[in-house]
Write an enzyme that holds these catalytic residues in place. Structure first.
Site, PDB file in Angstrom:
ATOM      1  N   HIS A  18      50.126  29.760  33.047  1.00 62.73           N
ATOM      2  CA  HIS A  18      49.554  29.342  34.339  1.00 62.73           C
ATOM      3  C   HIS A  18      50.582  29.514  35.457  1.00 62.73           C
ATOM      4  O   HIS A  18      50.264  30.018  36.537  1.00 62.73           O
ATOM      5  CB  HIS A  18      49.125  27.870  34.299  1.00 62.73           C
ATOM      6  N   LYS A  42      34.383  17.575  29.499  1.00 60.43           N
ATOM      7  CA  LYS A  42      35.685  17.477  28.833  1.00 60.43           C
ATOM      8  C   LYS A  42      36.372  16.160  29.199  1.00 60.43           C
ATOM      9  O   LYS A  42      36.411  15.770  30.358  1.00 60.43           O
ATOM     10  CB  LYS A  42      36.607  18.621  29.278  1.00 60.43           C
ATOM     11  N   ARG A  91      43.574  36.920  28.925  1.00 61.82           N
ATOM     12  CA  ARG A  91      44.535  37.158  27.850  1.00 61.82           C
ATOM     13  C   ARG A  91      44.058  38.208  26.862  1.00 61.82           C
ATOM     14  O   ARG A  91      44.856  38.718  26.082  1.00 61.82           O
ATOM     15  CB  ARG A  91      44.827  35.849  27.117  1.00 61.82           C
ATOM     16  N   SER A 129      46.560  26.000  26.748  1.00 62.96           N
ATOM     17  CA  SER A 129      46.663  24.547  26.933  1.00 62.96           C
ATOM     18  C   SER A 129      46.265  23.806  25.667  1.00 62.96           C
ATOM     19  O   SER A 129      46.878  22.797  25.315  1.00 62.96           O
ATOM     20  CB  SER A 129      45.779  24.093  28.102  1.00 62.96           C
TER      21      SER A 129
END
Length: 162
Positions: A18, A42, A91, A129
């Protein structure tokens, strides 16, 4: 393309990946807003206030970056901020396949919605994360995966939280 860009995410916690994306995106636009979007589905690992604090530390030396939070749809936030683009890191090809429908969805909600994708650097591509959360939960060393300015803050939070 210049102007105002938004880098949205949960940043729970912010990783070295990040941080890299924040720095790279800020170099490409006039102003970058790093926006912690609140996802009602979440339960955060770190409370919102702590995530904002960690991001502010990352952005402290980046003159054209700021940190905010927003509770609502990304398309609405982009409209309110009158942002020129949303920046997203990818990614893998699989992650890009996930990002494209979200961009199309947001473009339906707000036709001026524009997305810019930055590929993750190879050495940071595998850091997530969720991996950092799991490592931290088991007392592992998170230092290789989170920005140096935040390692102690995260460790202290995990040690003292109730």
């Amino acid at each position: 393309m210049a102007g105002l860009w938004i880098f949205p995410g949960s940043f729970d916690p912010a990783t070295r990946g990040h941080e890299d994306l924040i720095r790279r995106a800020a170099a490409l636009c006039d102003h970058l807003v790093v926006a912690v979007l609140i996802n009602p589905d979440k339960k955060g690992f770190l409370p919102l206030k702590k995530r904002l604090e960690l991001l502010e530390r990352i952005c402290a030396d980046i003159d054209n970056a700021s940190v905010e939070s927003y509770n609502g749809l990304l398309a609405d936030y982009v409209r309110i901020k009158q942002a020129d683009a949303v920046v997203r890191g990818v990614r893998s090809a699989a992650e890009m396949e996930t990002e494209l429908p979200w961009a199309a969805f947001n473009r339906v909600l707000y036709p001026a919605f524009e997305a810019v994708y930055l590929p993750a650097r190879p050495e940071l591509r595998d850091v997530s994360s969720s991996m950092v959360r799991q490592l931290a939960a088991f007392g592992g060393d998170i230092a290789p995966f989170v920005p140096e300015c935040n390692v102690e803050l995260i460790k202290n939070y995990l040690t003292h939280r109730v």
